[in-house]
Design a protein around this motif. Structure first.
Motif, PDB file in Angstrom:
ATOM      1  N   ALA A 376      64.136  29.098  -3.764  1.00 34.60           N
ATOM      2  CA  ALA A 376      64.117  30.120  -4.221  1.00 34.60           C
ATOM      3  C   ALA A 376      62.736  30.417  -4.938  1.00 34.60           C
ATOM      4  CB  ALA A 376      65.212  30.048  -5.326  1.00 34.60           C
ATOM      5  N   GLU A 377      62.282  29.269  -5.633  1.00 36.12           N
ATOM      6  CA  GLU A 377      60.972  29.512  -6.318  1.00 36.12           C
ATOM      7  C   GLU A 377      59.776  29.952  -5.152  1.00 36.12           C
ATOM      8  OE1 GLU A 377      57.678  27.273  -9.064  1.00 36.12           O
ATOM      9  OE2 GLU A 377      59.592  26.310  -8.433  1.00 36.12           O
ATOM     10  N   ILE A 378      59.586  29.040  -4.096  1.00 28.57           N
ATOM     11  CA  ILE A 378      58.791  29.389  -2.960  1.00 28.57           C
ATOM     12  C   ILE A 378      58.978  30.551  -2.243  1.00 28.57           C
ATOM     13  CG2 ILE A 378      58.488  28.789  -0.366  1.00 28.57           C
ATOM     14  CD1 ILE A 378      59.143  25.697  -1.337  1.00 28.57           C
ATOM     15  N   GLU A 379      60.093  30.955  -2.195  1.00 34.43           N
ATOM     16  CA  GLU A 379      60.759  32.557  -1.632  1.00 34.43           C
ATOM     17  C   GLU A 379      60.072  33.597  -2.625  1.00 34.43           C
ATOM     18  OE1 GLU A 379      62.201  35.516   0.664  1.00 34.43           O
ATOM     19  OE2 GLU A 379      61.885  33.381   1.223  1.00 34.43           O
ATOM     20  N   TYR A 380      60.099  33.419  -3.840  1.00 31.12           N
ATOM     21  CA  TYR A 380      59.765  34.331  -4.892  1.00 31.12           C
ATOM     22  C   TYR A 380      58.088  34.398  -5.015  1.00 31.12           C
ATOM     23  CZ  TYR A 380      58.622  36.462  -9.397  1.00 31.12           C
ATOM     24  OH  TYR A 380      58.164  37.241 -10.408  1.00 31.12           O
ATOM     25  N   LEU A 381      57.556  33.179  -4.840  1.00 30.81           N
ATOM     26  CA  LEU A 381      55.947  33.203  -4.879  1.00 30.81           C
ATOM     27  C   LEU A 381      55.441  33.644  -3.726  1.00 30.81           C
ATOM     28  CD1 LEU A 381      55.387  29.668  -6.315  1.00 30.81           C
ATOM     29  CD2 LEU A 381      55.058  31.801  -7.591  1.00 30.81           C
TER      30      LEU A 381
END
Length: 539
Positions: A376-381
């Motif tokens: 999710a963090e990778i997707e957000y960034l």
């Protein structure tokens, strides 16, 4: 996890059945103590399939023949075969090999020493009569029948297996003596066909003292002058080995799921008794002690996130009904601390009743919380600007493509650029420049609707996409942004006033070709207007 793996290994080592796990290259990953005792070969002597063939088949012709059989079985999905092998002591033994895939990389071999059974059958077939000593003291139950299936004699083991006395059963029909668990009509039909065959062998269940006994029954006949034909029935009580086989099956099922080596929780659901066993990892994964959890389905259900429960139950129900090969679901469970943790839940029905209803289901919980949060963090960034939290150029370009095929026309685009940002960075430092960028982002975002999209696509450049927005409405949004900028200048202590140049344009609603070219043209026109505004003042 290490403790569970060690317990499994200790359990497998204690089984009377040999167990070997090999990879696709023929390397032996695991051999239990039993197979080493059965063959006499040490673990160092047998490390690969090549080593096994060389030791077990010293004769090259026999070795090649065994290899061909094994390859044929794999190609034709034959999972059971008996091999004659040479032990370390130089004698021969008959092993029944059962092989199955644990996963795409590993194969499980279950090996049973059936030497004594093979030898007994060969002796019985090669002799016209049974030597009295062997008949009396055989490890298998033996009865002698005439052609009408009346009992002429029975040995000690037969009496022991069926808990009856030889004197009470002589001259009686065999089906009146033993109590079949199977449908008697089916058995009688098969027995009527036995006389037409050279021999008959099958697994049969009997009821003895209200308990089920599993027996391997081998029936064959020999010509006899006195009785015309003598029928021998050899009964091998395999109840104990059946229980061990079931035990091994349970170990195998858990091994298939745990072989990945991850720290996992194991659950074992007896649906008939409405009881679930959880292991310590299952409880500790959620911050609980095992003693704090009740052994029923509600323990799990009450912890599943409300948004995930419907799909989890559907996936479980589909597997219980036989619609899927296995149960698989990813959902969130509530920990003891009240937080939510992502779990990958995998299970499989291992036992069904005669009606096909699931009786027993075994499965695992794998903690994927870090994996999910990292994703999710990778997707957000990947889609957001780190400084402002707005969408970035990558997301903006994807939205343009998506909206080119949407029905949300007209679409208006606003392009903004911070005036004199380079001078601010040079005169007051980049931290002050970052402050100007953040204040601009806040002013723009607070002026928009939820469905509007704002992105930072360059150091000092912003762009806004307004779906379902005509030219007049876009002008109102632009004015609102500029008003917010003025409020920033009034309320914030900035070394220089914040100034933003804005340009806007709307797609041609009368043009039916609302393709990507039209949207790009709209963006380019708004960009041109923004640069014009930089030199002429406020729009």
């Amino acid at each position: 996890m290490e403790r569970d793996d060690q317990l499994m290994k200790n359990l497998i080592n204690k089984l009377s059945i040999g167990v070997v796990i090999a990879d696709q290259q023929g390397q032996f990953l695991f051999t239990n103590q039993t197979i080493r005792e059965m063959t006499g070969y040490t673990e160092a002597e047998i490390k690969t399939m090549k080593d096994w063939y060389k030791k077990a088949y010293p004769d090259p012709k026999s070795r090649e023949k065994a290899k061909r059989y094994f390859e044929y079985d794999l190609e034709n999905n034959i999972q059971d075969r008996t091999y004659k092998i040479t032990t370390a002591a130089g004698d021969y033994k008959y092993f029944n090999f059962r092989y199955s895939q644990l996963d795409e990389e590993k194969m499980l071999f279950e090996i049973i020493d059936i030497s004594h059974r093979i030898q007994q059958k060969q002796e019985l077939k090669n002799q016209n009569i049974i030597f009295e000593n062997f008949f009396t003291n055989s490890l298998e139950g033996i009865i002698l029948l005439n052609s009408e299936f009346r009992i002429l004699d029975a040995n000690n083991k037969f009496e022991e297996i069926f808990e009856i006395s030889k004197s009470d059963i002589k001259n009686k029909l065999v089906l009146n003596v033993v109590d079949l668990y199977e449908e008697s009509n089916n058995i009688e039909k098969e027995i009527n066909e036995i006389l037409a065959k050279e021999d008959w062998e099958n697994e049969v269940r009997f009821k003895v003292d209200n308990k089920i006994k599993y027996c391997n029954v081998h029936i064959f006949s020999v010509d006899n002058k006195e009785h015309d034909r003598l029928i021998y029935a050899v009964v091998d009580d395999i109840t104990e080995s059946k229980e061990r086989e079931k035990e091994l099956k349970e170990v195998k099922e858990r091994l298939e799921l745990a072989v990945s080596g991850a720290t996992i929780g194991i659950w074992d659901w007896n649906a008939a008794e409405e009881y679930i066993h959880f292991n310590e990892n299952w409880a500790q994964m959620l911050g609980y002690e095992l003693s704090e959890l009740e052994n029923n389905l509600n323990t799990w259900l009450n912890l599943v996130h409300p948004d995930d429960k419907e799909q989890a139950l559907k996936d479980l129900e589909d597997h219980l009904e036989g619609k899927t090969e296995k149960y698989y679901n990813e959902h969130r469970l509530k920990t003891k601390s009240g937080s939510w943790k992502w779990i990958r839940d995998i299970g499989k029905v291992t036992e069904r009743d005669e009606a096909g209803n699931a009786i027993r289901i075994v499965g695992v919980h794998i903690d994927i919380d870090r994996e999910k949060r990292a994703a999710a963090e990778i997707e957000y960034l990947s889609n957001h600007d780190e400084l402002t939290g707005l969408y970035n150029r990558r997301y903006f370009n994807e939205e343009l493509k998506r909206l080119s095929n949407s029905r949300k026309y007209p679409i208006s685009i606003i392009v903004g650029d911070i005036n004199r940002l380079k001078d601010i960075n040079d005169n007051y430092g980049h931290s002050m420049g970052d402050r100007y960028i953040k204040k601009t982002a806040e002013a723009i975002k607070s002026s928009l609707r939820t469905e509007d999209i704002v992105a930072r696509i360059g150091g000092d450049e912003f762009v806004v996409i307004l779906p379902d927005t005509n030219y007049d409405a876009a002008e109102e949004v632009t004015e609102r942004i500029l008003d917010r900028i003025e409020e920033v200048n009034k309320n914030e202590e900035l070394p220089e006033p914040l100034s933003v140049a804005l340009g806007y344009e709307t797609t041609d609603c009368k043009n039916q070709d609302h393709g990507i070219k039209n949207i790009k043209k709209c963006y380019n026109k708004a960009d041109e207007k923004m640069y014009e505004q930089k030199f002429t003042g406020r729009c």
